[in-house]
Design an enzyme around this catalytic site. Structure first.
Site, PDB file in Angstrom:
ATOM      1  N   TYR A   5      -2.819  13.838   6.847  1.00 24.13           N
ATOM      2  CA  TYR A   5      -1.712  14.458   6.112  1.00 24.13           C
ATOM      3  C   TYR A   5      -0.468  14.458   6.985  1.00 24.13           C
ATOM      4  O   TYR A   5      -0.527  14.776   8.176  1.00 24.13           O
ATOM      5  CB  TYR A   5      -2.052  15.912   5.739  1.00 24.13           C
ATOM      6  CG  TYR A   5      -2.264  16.065   4.256  1.00 24.13           C
ATOM      7  CD1 TYR A   5      -1.261  15.685   3.368  1.00 24.13           C
ATOM      8  CD2 TYR A   5      -3.450  16.572   3.733  1.00 24.13           C
ATOM      9  CE1 TYR A   5      -1.455  15.798   2.001  1.00 24.13           C
ATOM     10  CE2 TYR A   5      -3.647  16.691   2.368  1.00 24.13           C
ATOM     11  CZ  TYR A   5      -2.637  16.294   1.506  1.00 24.13           C
ATOM     12  OH  TYR A   5      -2.807  16.400   0.168  1.00 24.13           O
ATOM     13  N   GLU A  17       2.951  15.547   5.642  1.00 28.63           N
ATOM     14  CA  GLU A  17       4.090  16.013   4.824  1.00 28.63           C
ATOM     15  C   GLU A  17       5.316  16.236   5.695  1.00 28.63           C
ATOM     16  O   GLU A  17       5.228  16.853   6.768  1.00 28.63           O
ATOM     17  CB  GLU A  17       3.729  17.303   4.087  1.00 28.63           C
ATOM     18  CG  GLU A  17       2.988  16.994   2.794  1.00 28.63           C
ATOM     19  CD  GLU A  17       2.333  18.216   2.196  1.00 28.63           C
ATOM     20  OE1 GLU A  17       1.754  19.013   2.963  1.00 28.63           O
ATOM     21  OE2 GLU A  17       2.383  18.372   0.969  1.00 28.63           O
ATOM     22  N   ASP A  73      17.542  -2.483  -8.107  1.00 28.43           N
ATOM     23  CA  ASP A  73      16.079  -2.442  -8.003  1.00 28.43           C
ATOM     24  C   ASP A  73      15.627  -3.881  -7.768  1.00 28.43           C
ATOM     25  O   ASP A  73      15.566  -4.681  -8.704  1.00 28.43           O
ATOM     26  CB  ASP A  73      15.494  -1.866  -9.298  1.00 28.43           C
ATOM     27  CG  ASP A  73      13.972  -1.845  -9.289  1.00 28.43           C
ATOM     28  OD1 ASP A  73      13.364  -2.448  -8.373  1.00 28.43           O
ATOM     29  OD2 ASP A  73      13.379  -1.241 -10.206  1.00 28.43           O
ATOM     30  N   THR A  80       9.674  -2.365  -4.670  1.00 27.57           N
ATOM     31  CA  THR A  80       8.244  -2.259  -4.419  1.00 27.57           C
ATOM     32  C   THR A  80       7.927  -3.266  -3.313  1.00 27.57           C
ATOM     33  O   THR A  80       8.763  -4.114  -2.973  1.00 27.57           O
ATOM     34  CB  THR A  80       7.401  -2.569  -5.667  1.00 27.57           C
ATOM     35  OG1 THR A  80       7.851  -3.792  -6.235  1.00 27.57           O
ATOM     36  CG2 THR A  80       7.505  -1.461  -6.690  1.00 27.57           C
ATOM     37  N   LYS A 113       5.154  -7.319  -4.615  1.00 23.41           N
ATOM     38  CA  LYS A 113       5.415  -8.474  -5.493  1.00 23.41           C
ATOM     39  C   LYS A 113       5.743  -9.678  -4.603  1.00 23.41           C
ATOM     40  O   LYS A 113       4.868 -10.119  -3.863  1.00 23.41           O
ATOM     41  CB  LYS A 113       6.526  -8.107  -6.473  1.00 23.41           C
ATOM     42  CG  LYS A 113       6.120  -6.938  -7.396  1.00 23.41           C
ATOM     43  CD  LYS A 113       7.158  -6.651  -8.451  1.00 23.41           C
ATOM     44  CE  LYS A 113       6.676  -5.605  -9.429  1.00 23.41           C
ATOM     45  NZ  LYS A 113       7.040  -4.224  -9.044  1.00 23.41           N
ATOM     46  N   ARG A 171       0.600  -2.041  -2.508  1.00 23.34           N
ATOM     47  CA  ARG A 171       1.353  -1.373  -3.577  1.00 23.34           C
ATOM     48  C   ARG A 171       2.048  -0.168  -2.952  1.00 23.34           C
ATOM     49  O   ARG A 171       1.415   0.796  -2.551  1.00 23.34           O
ATOM     50  CB  ARG A 171       0.408  -0.910  -4.680  1.00 23.34           C
ATOM     51  CG  ARG A 171      -0.494  -1.995  -5.181  1.00 23.34           C
ATOM     52  CD  ARG A 171      -1.200  -1.587  -6.421  1.00 23.34           C
ATOM     53  NE  ARG A 171      -0.312  -1.758  -7.540  1.00 23.34           N
ATOM     54  CZ  ARG A 171      -0.176  -2.904  -8.197  1.00 23.34           C
ATOM     55  NH1 ARG A 171      -0.863  -3.963  -7.859  1.00 23.34           N
ATOM     56  NH2 ARG A 171       0.655  -2.993  -9.199  1.00 23.34           N
TER      57      ARG A 171
HETATM   58  N1  DSN Z   1       4.737  -3.955 -14.001  1.00 21.65           N
HETATM   59  C1  DSN Z   1       5.701  -4.654 -13.190  1.00 21.65           C
HETATM   60  C2  DSN Z   1       5.914  -6.052 -13.661  1.00 21.65           C
HETATM   61  O1  DSN Z   1       4.928  -6.664 -14.048  1.00 21.65           O
HETATM   62  O2  DSN Z   1       7.018  -6.568 -13.639  1.00 21.65           O
HETATM   63  C3  DSN Z   1       6.946  -3.899 -13.034  1.00 21.65           C
HETATM   64  O3  DSN Z   1       6.680  -2.648 -12.555  1.00 21.65           O
END
Ligand code: DSN
Length: 397
Positions: free
Chosen positions: A47, A49, A197, A223, A226, A232
């Site tokens: 933890y 925090e 984003d 994120t 990707k 993730r």
């Molecule tokens: N679910 C994602 C996508 O496939 O683009 C975006 O969060």
């Protein structure tokens, strides 16, 4: 070997599935063994925090070092100066990251301008079904239906008239470059913060294969799983010199993440993000990012040549949208997705600009090249993939 055979069996089965299929989901990728090792490490037991040197639990010698390294690597990867930019590496994923920015910058009920799903945006860019569309009012950014590109002229007119407090640009299903300079001008003209984003294209920015938004944005969220090819998780970058009511927006965003939205950060995730950022800061990753775009362009070109309508005529990035329905002359997106899965090609059905069908059975599919490029595929392989897609979609027509 795990003691829990039931779950072990599922892990093995999913591993086999992932190995077997051609994965064209543009938001998925294959993280390295090092990333997965860090993700599943003993850091997950801890933890922490709070933030480095300001925690609510003892025993933080290594978590503090880890989080600081992760923040430094995030700034270094995107060539950001420490005195100008701050990186929060605690968001659990993209949606909470975006929500934290809203909470920090826009009073409840305030207007935010973003791309709706129909323009290729994300749920958290103010869509009604998302908390971001319930608490704040979305002013949609539309596309020019002739070019299928963002209609910047209308965006500017709408922004000046409606005065949103925050403009969000970024996408999940928009294949082209976004004109970040123009978006900055629009944000300045209406007095809004500009947030980008870059979840989908962060790896491309890191590899120099897509324009960087950092010169123009006040806040950049991403994120990490990707095109960046990590676990993730998510990162929020913010400009330290930007203020809301005399407070640095970086401080407000940190507070929105913790204690505003989240409890303890997932330290295993942060370890894995740190590994990802180092992997991406390398010549081999730059080559990878450029190959992603080359492969997506070949896929778009070959599918067009074979008679499929590619939205906007092609792509500048890792993703393409294919109009499989073609006004009733082809097949619906849902059927296309199912047929391709039977043939071992995984993708997702998607709406296209000016959609005339429904989101559950739309006119198109979305395809992307990052995952298969990780597996070493090149232009000739993507030409083959396009041919296989064509053959599969035409079978039974
Ligand atoms: N679910 C994602 C996508 O496939 O683009 C975006 O969060």
């Amino acid at each position: 070997m795990m003691k829990d055979k039931e779950i072990q069996k599922l892990i093995k089965a999913e591993e086999k599935r992932q190995e077997k299929v051609i994965n064209l989901i543009p938001s998925e990728n294959y993280a390295s063994k090092d990333v997965l090792t860090a993700l599943g490490s003993i850091f997950d037991n801890k933890y922490a925090e709070g933030y480095p040197s300001a925690r609510y639990y003892g025993g933080q010698t290594y978590t503090d070092k880890l989080e600081t390294i992760c923040q430094e690597r995030a700034l270094k990867l995107f060539k950001l100066k420490k005195d100008l930019w701050h990186a929060n590496v605690q968001p659990l994923s993209g949606s909470p990251a975006n929500l934290a920015v809203y909470l920090a910058l826009v009073p409840k009920g305030g207007k935010v301008m973003g791309l709706p799903l129909s323009s290729g945006g994300h749920l958290t860019h103010g869509q009604k079904v998302s908390i971001t569309g319930k608490v704040w009012e979305q002013l949609p950014i539309g596309l020019d239906l002739q070019t299928e590109l963002i209609d910047y002229k209308k965006m500017e007119e709408d922004a000046i008239r409606e005065k949103p407090l925050l403009i969000i640009v970024g996408f999940t299903a928009y294949p082209r470059f976004v004109d970040f300079k123009k978006c900055r001008e629009i944000a300045d003209a209406c007095g809004a913060y500009l947030m980008v984003d870059m979840s989908h294209f962060a790896g491309l920015v890191a590899g120099g294969a897509y324009p960087s938004p950092f010169e123009y944005a006040d806040v950049v969220t991403t994120t990490t799983h990707k095109t960046l090819r990590g676990p993730r998780s998510a990162i929020i970058f913010s400009r330290k010199d930007k203020k809301r009511d005399d407070k640095s927006i970086s401080t407000l965003i940190d507070k929105a993440i913790f204690p505003g939205l989240q409890g303890g950060p997932h330290m295993g995730q942060i370890a894995a993000v740190a590994v990802t950022l180092k992997e991406a800061d390398s010549p081999v990753f730059k080559k990878y990012a450029k190959q992603i775009v080359k492969n997506a362009k070949v896929l778009a070109r070959e599918l067009s040549r074979l008679g499929w309508r590619v939205v906007s005529g092609g792509t500048d990035s890792h993703l393409i949208l294919v109009d499989t329905w073609m006004n009733g002359n082809g097949i619906p997106g849902k059927e296309a997705e199912a047929r391709l899965e039977k043939a071992g090609i995984i993708c997702n059905k998607n709406t296209i600009p000016g959609e005339t069908r429904s989101p559950f059975d739309p006119s198109g599919i979305r395809l992307g090249s990052p995952a298969e490029t990780t597996r070493g595929k090149k232009e000739k392989d993507f030409t083959e993939i396009a041919r296989k897609i064509d053959k599969t979609l035409r079978s039974g027509q």
